[in-house]
Motif scaffolding. Structure first.
Motif, short mmCIF file in Angstrom:
data_model
loop_
_atom_site.label_atom_id
_atom_site.label_comp_id
_atom_site.label_asym_id
_atom_site.label_seq_id
_atom_site.Cartn_x
_atom_site.Cartn_y
_atom_site.Cartn_z
N GLY A 63 0.84 -1.06 -0.16
CA GLY A 63 0.38 0.00 -0.15
C GLY A 63 0.75 1.42 0.13
O GLY A 63 0.68 2.80 -1.05
N GLY A 64 1.75 1.26 0.78
CA GLY A 64 2.67 2.24 1.19
C GLY A 64 3.41 2.74 -1.00
O GLY A 64 3.61 3.84 -0.50
N GLY A 65 4.08 1.42 -1.30
CA GLY A 65 3.92 1.61 -2.06
C GLY A 65 3.94 2.30 -3.73
O GLY A 65 4.26 3.20 -4.15
N ILE A 66 2.69 1.55 -3.77
CA ILE A 66 1.33 2.52 -4.73
C ILE A 66 1.25 3.80 -4.18
O ILE A 66 1.22 4.62 -5.20
CB ILE A 66 -0.43 1.20 -4.28
CG1 ILE A 66 0.19 -0.43 -4.99
CG2 ILE A 66 -1.11 1.92 -4.95
CD1 ILE A 66 -1.04 -0.69 -4.91
N ALA A 67 0.99 4.40 -2.95
CA ALA A 67 0.60 5.38 -2.44
C ALA A 67 2.01 6.29 -3.04
O ALA A 67 1.61 7.47 -3.46
CB ALA A 67 0.91 5.97 -1.10
N ALA A 68 3.40 5.85 -2.56
CA ALA A 68 4.45 6.46 -3.17
C ALA A 68 4.40 6.95 -5.10
O ALA A 68 4.92 7.77 -5.30
CB ALA A 68 5.36 6.10 -2.87
N LEU A 73 3.95 10.45 -9.48
CA LEU A 73 3.37 10.70 -10.82
C LEU A 73 2.33 12.31 -10.49
O LEU A 73 2.76 12.66 -12.08
CB LEU A 73 2.09 9.67 -11.45
CG LEU A 73 2.60 8.09 -11.82
CD1 LEU A 73 1.91 6.98 -12.27
CD2 LEU A 73 3.17 8.35 -12.96
N SER A 74 1.78 12.26 -9.78
CA SER A 74 1.33 13.47 -10.01
C SER A 74 2.49 14.61 -9.63
O SER A 74 2.58 15.77 -10.08
CB SER A 74 0.66 13.42 -8.19
OG SER A 74 1.20 13.55 -6.90
N TYR A 75 4.10 14.07 -9.04
CA TYR A 75 4.47 15.57 -9.06
C TYR A 75 5.02 15.48 -10.66
O TYR A 75 5.65 16.15 -11.78
CB TYR A 75 5.64 15.53 -8.31
CG TYR A 75 5.94 15.94 -7.21
CD1 TYR A 75 5.35 17.15 -6.39
CD2 TYR A 75 5.31 14.80 -5.70
CE1 TYR A 75 4.88 17.31 -5.51
CE2 TYR A 75 5.67 14.96 -4.64
CZ TYR A 75 4.55 16.63 -4.59
OH TYR A 75 4.28 17.01 -3.18
N ALA A 76 5.32 14.22 -11.16
CA ALA A 76 6.22 13.87 -12.52
C ALA A 76 4.99 14.22 -13.26
O ALA A 76 5.55 14.61 -14.88
CB ALA A 76 6.46 12.92 -12.39
#
Length: 141
Positions: A63-68, A73-76
């Motif tokens: 779950g943490g990996g998916i959130a990261a 992606l939102s920053y990129a």
């Protein structure tokens, strides 16, 4: 007067049925109530299976990996949009070059010509027989 019937073996008696003696002394088969248990059974704690422990430990990690990944992606996203626009610009430049360079070369040749126009070459080849020697002439016009 007591009658004796066929005798059943103890292994033939179905469960829940017992041989009982009635108050008059007669022995017969009868359904009986199971004895009441003295105390309810205390459930014994079962150990947690290894797969459940592994799954429980991996769940926050996944779950943490998916959130990261979502945050990354939102920053990129703005950079990815700009990169796609730059790639489309590069494709348009390549297409314009592929079409424009031959056109410019043709225009350049026509403008810098010596006034003779285009050269035509005619070649006549003759041969006698299947394996005969071939002779030819080249005419420039």
């Amino acid at each position: 007067m007591e009658t004796t019937g066929p005798v059943m073996l103890p292994s033939e008696i179905p469960p829940g049925v017992q041989m009982v003696t009635l108050p008059g002394g007669i022995r017969t088969l009868a359904y009986t109530q199971p004895p009441a248990s003295a105390a309810p059974l205390v459930p014994v704690a079962q150990p947690i299976p290894a797969w459940a422990k592994t799954t429980a430990l991996l769940t926050p990690t996944v779950g943490g990996g998916i959130a990261a990944a979502g945050i990354g992606l939102s920053y990129a996203a703005p950079g990815l949009i700009a990169m796609s626009q730059a790639l489309w610009s590069a494709v348009a430049l390549i297409a314009a070059t592929a079409i424009g360079v031959p056109v410019l070369l043709r225009l350049g040749r026509a403008a810098t010509g010596t006034g003779r126009g285009t050269t035509h070459i005619t070649q006549n080849i003759t041969a006698s027989g299947m394996f005969g020697k071939a002779n030819g002439t080249i005419n420039h016009h």
